[in-house]
Design a protein around this motif. Structure first.
Motif, PDB file in Angstrom:
ATOM      1  N   LEU A 210      14.945 -28.211  -0.809  1.00 42.70           N
ATOM      2  CA  LEU A 210      15.980 -29.217  -1.050  1.00 42.70           C
ATOM      3  C   LEU A 210      16.809 -29.467   0.204  1.00 42.70           C
ATOM      4  CD1 LEU A 210      17.795 -31.045  -2.761  1.00 42.70           C
ATOM      5  CD2 LEU A 210      18.980 -28.981  -3.570  1.00 42.70           C
ATOM      6  N   ILE A 211      17.252 -28.408   0.876  1.00 45.19           N
ATOM      7  CA  ILE A 211      18.087 -28.645   2.045  1.00 45.19           C
ATOM      8  C   ILE A 211      17.265 -29.203   3.211  1.00 45.19           C
ATOM      9  CG2 ILE A 211      19.765 -26.917   1.327  1.00 45.19           C
ATOM     10  CD1 ILE A 211      18.747 -25.091   3.537  1.00 45.19           C
ATOM     11  N   GLU A 212      15.985 -28.873   3.268  1.00 50.54           N
ATOM     12  CA  GLU A 212      15.131 -29.489   4.289  1.00 50.54           C
ATOM     13  C   GLU A 212      14.999 -30.997   4.037  1.00 50.54           C
ATOM     14  OE1 GLU A 212      11.659 -27.075   3.941  1.00 50.54           O
ATOM     15  OE2 GLU A 212      12.247 -25.742   5.581  1.00 50.54           O
ATOM     16  N   THR A 213      14.928 -31.396   2.765  1.00 50.74           N
ATOM     17  CA  THR A 213      14.922 -32.816   2.435  1.00 50.74           C
ATOM     18  C   THR A 213      16.237 -33.451   2.846  1.00 50.74           C
ATOM     19  OG1 THR A 213      13.439 -32.424   0.563  1.00 50.74           O
ATOM     20  CG2 THR A 213      14.641 -34.499   0.571  1.00 50.74           C
ATOM     21  N   GLY A 214      17.340 -32.730   2.655  1.00 48.76           N
ATOM     22  CA  GLY A 214      18.637 -33.228   3.091  1.00 48.76           C
ATOM     23  C   GLY A 214      18.703 -33.445   4.592  1.00 48.76           C
ATOM     24  N   LYS A 215      18.050 -32.564   5.331  1.00 45.17           N
ATOM     25  CA  LYS A 215      18.021 -32.746   6.787  1.00 45.17           C
ATOM     26  C   LYS A 215      17.188 -33.963   7.165  1.00 45.17           C
ATOM     27  CE  LYS A 215      16.892 -30.436  11.147  1.00 45.17           C
ATOM     28  NZ  LYS A 215      16.394 -29.191  11.798  1.00 45.17           N
ATOM     29  N   ARG A 216      16.021 -34.111   6.544  1.00 44.74           N
ATOM     30  CA  ARG A 216      15.181 -35.274   6.835  1.00 44.74           C
ATOM     31  C   ARG A 216      15.865 -36.588   6.457  1.00 44.74           C
ATOM     32  NH1 ARG A 216      11.134 -31.753   4.953  1.00 44.74           N
ATOM     33  NH2 ARG A 216      11.236 -32.657   2.859  1.00 44.74           N
ATOM     34  N   SER A 217      16.750 -36.516   5.485  1.00 46.25           N
ATOM     35  CA  SER A 217      17.478 -37.715   5.065  1.00 46.25           C
ATOM     36  C   SER A 217      18.697 -37.979   5.938  1.00 46.25           C
ATOM     37  CB  SER A 217      17.906 -37.568   3.598  1.00 46.25           C
ATOM     38  OG  SER A 217      16.783 -37.473   2.746  1.00 46.25           O
ATOM     39  N   GLY A 218      18.933 -37.138   6.950  1.00 46.91           N
ATOM     40  CA  GLY A 218      20.032 -37.350   7.872  1.00 46.91           C
ATOM     41  C   GLY A 218      21.377 -36.889   7.362  1.00 46.91           C
ATOM     42  N   LEU A 219      21.401 -36.066   6.318  1.00 51.34           N
ATOM     43  CA  LEU A 219      22.659 -35.641   5.711  1.00 51.34           C
ATOM     44  C   LEU A 219      23.054 -34.219   6.088  1.00 51.34           C
ATOM     45  CD1 LEU A 219      21.918 -37.051   2.156  1.00 51.34           C
ATOM     46  CD2 LEU A 219      23.441 -38.062   3.861  1.00 51.34           C
ATOM     47  N   LEU A 220      22.105 -33.421   6.541  1.00 48.84           N
ATOM     48  CA  LEU A 220      22.367 -32.047   6.936  1.00 48.84           C
ATOM     49  C   LEU A 220      21.843 -31.807   8.338  1.00 48.84           C
ATOM     50  CD1 LEU A 220      21.306 -30.125   3.682  1.00 48.84           C
ATOM     51  CD2 LEU A 220      23.636 -30.687   4.405  1.00 48.84           C
ATOM     52  N   ARG A 221      22.467 -30.882   9.024  1.00 46.18           N
ATOM     53  CA  ARG A 221      21.989 -30.506  10.355  1.00 46.18           C
ATOM     54  C   ARG A 221      21.981 -28.980  10.461  1.00 46.18           C
ATOM     55  NH1 ARG A 221      27.259 -32.983  13.385  1.00 46.18           N
ATOM     56  NH2 ARG A 221      28.831 -31.707  12.347  1.00 46.18           N
ATOM     57  N   PHE A 222      20.893 -28.459  10.940  1.00 52.63           N
ATOM     58  CA  PHE A 222      20.749 -27.023  11.173  1.00 52.63           C
ATOM     59  C   PHE A 222      19.499 -26.814  12.018  1.00 52.63           C
ATOM     60  CE2 PHE A 222      19.237 -28.070   6.868  1.00 52.63           C
ATOM     61  CZ  PHE A 222      17.889 -27.824   6.990  1.00 52.63           C
ATOM     62  N   ASP A 223      19.479 -25.695  12.745  1.00 50.14           N
ATOM     63  CA  ASP A 223      18.316 -25.368  13.563  1.00 50.14           C
ATOM     64  C   ASP A 223      17.270 -24.600  12.778  1.00 50.14           C
ATOM     65  OD1 ASP A 223      19.403 -26.557  15.860  1.00 50.14           O
ATOM     66  OD2 ASP A 223      20.543 -24.734  16.324  1.00 50.14           O
ATOM     67  N   ASP A 224      17.710 -23.789  11.843  1.00 47.98           N
ATOM     68  CA  ASP A 224      16.801 -22.936  11.085  1.00 47.98           C
ATOM     69  C   ASP A 224      17.111 -23.065   9.605  1.00 47.98           C
ATOM     70  OD1 ASP A 224      16.134 -20.188   9.732  1.00 47.98           O
ATOM     71  OD2 ASP A 224      14.907 -20.251  11.554  1.00 47.98           O
ATOM     72  N   ALA A 225      16.122 -23.488   8.822  1.00 50.63           N
ATOM     73  CA  ALA A 225      16.335 -23.709   7.388  1.00 50.63           C
ATOM     74  C   ALA A 225      16.672 -22.411   6.662  1.00 50.63           C
ATOM     75  CB  ALA A 225      15.102 -24.358   6.770  1.00 50.63           C
TER      76      ALA A 225
END
Length: 213
Positions: free
Chosen positions: A144-159
C-alpha cells in the motif's frame, strides 16, 4: 471499504466458521482444548473434513493465524493511482484494524501461547505467527505505501524502513503492555488517526502536505 481480496477469499464461509470455532476454543481453553475431536464437535463437522482442509495440527494453526491476520484490511490496488484522501482512508483502516486485532483476546492468546512455548524443542507456533501473521500483514501494508509512493503522495528511500515507521507509530509499545495485562486503547480510531497523521508528516510529499493543510 478497502480489503485485501486475496486474504478475504482464501477460506470458504464454512472454513471461516470452523476457524472461528478453533480460535474460540484456543482462547477459552488454551492449547490443550484445541484438539481435532474437540474442534469437530464444536464446529459440527467431521475430522476428515478438518484434515482435508487444513492437514495436520501445524496446518490448522497456520490457517487460524492466516484467518486472524486477514482481519487487518489493506487495499490491494498495486495498479491504482491513489489520491491523498483515499491513501489516508486506507491507512486509517489499516491502523485501526491492526490495533483492534492486536488488542483482541485471540491475538493475545496466540502470542502468549507462542511465548510460553518458545523454550520447548520442536515448538513451531512462534514461527507460524511470524510467517502467516506478521509477515503477511507487513507485505500487504508495504504494498500500500509503495503504491502511495508511485502515486506521488509518499517519499522514502526504503519501503521497509517507512513501513516500520508506520507500524511503530500505530503500535508503539502497546502490544507488549497488553500482553502483560494492560488494557488496550480506549479509542482505536483516535490512536490510528494520530499515527497516520504523524506518518504523513514524516513521509508525505510537499503536495500531499499542502493538500492536508
Amino acid at each position: 471499504m478497502p480489503v485485501d481480496t486475496a486474504a478475504s477469499t482464501k477460506f470458504s464461509p464454512r472454513q471461516s466458521a470452523v476457524l472461528g470455532e478453533a480460535l474460540r476454543l484456543l482462547v477459552e481453553g488454551g492449547d490443550k482444548a484445541l484438539t481435532t475431536s474437540g474442534l469437530a464437535r464444536a464446529a459440527n463437522c467431521s475430522k476428515e473434513s478438518l484434515y482435508k482442509w487444513f492437514g495436520d495440527r501445524d496446518g490448522l494453526l497456520a490457517a487460524m493465524i492466516s484467518f486472524q491476520q486477514s482481519k487487518v484490511r489493506t487495499a490491494d490496488r498495486s495498479g491504482e493511482r491513489l489520491t491523498l484522501e483515499t491513501l489516508r482512508e486506507h491507512l486509517d483502516v489499516f491502523a485501526r484494524d491492526l490495533l483492534e486485532v492486536l488488542a483482541g483476546d485471540v491475538s493475545l492468546a496466540l502470542n502468549r501461547l507462542a511465548i510460553g512455548q518458545s523454550s520447548r524443542d520442536g515448538s513451531k507456533l512462534g514461527k507460524l505467527l511470524l510467517e502467516h501473521g506478521r509477515r503477511e500483514i507487513d507485505r500487504r501494508a508495504r504494498a500500500l505505501i509503495e503504491t502511495g509512493k508511485r502515486s506521488g503522495l509518499l517519499r522514502f528511500d526504503d519501503a521497509d524502513d517507512a513501513y516500520h515507521t508506520l507500524y511503530g507509530l500505530v503500535v508503539s509499545d502497546l502490544h507488549v503492555r497488553m500482553l502483560l495485562g494492560e488494557q488496550g486503547p480506549k479509542d482505536n480510531t483516535r490512536q490510528a488517526r494520530k499515527a497516520v497523521d504523524a506518518f504523513l508528516i514524516l513521509h508525505g510529499t510537499q503536495k500531499g502536505s499542502q493538500e492536508t493543510a
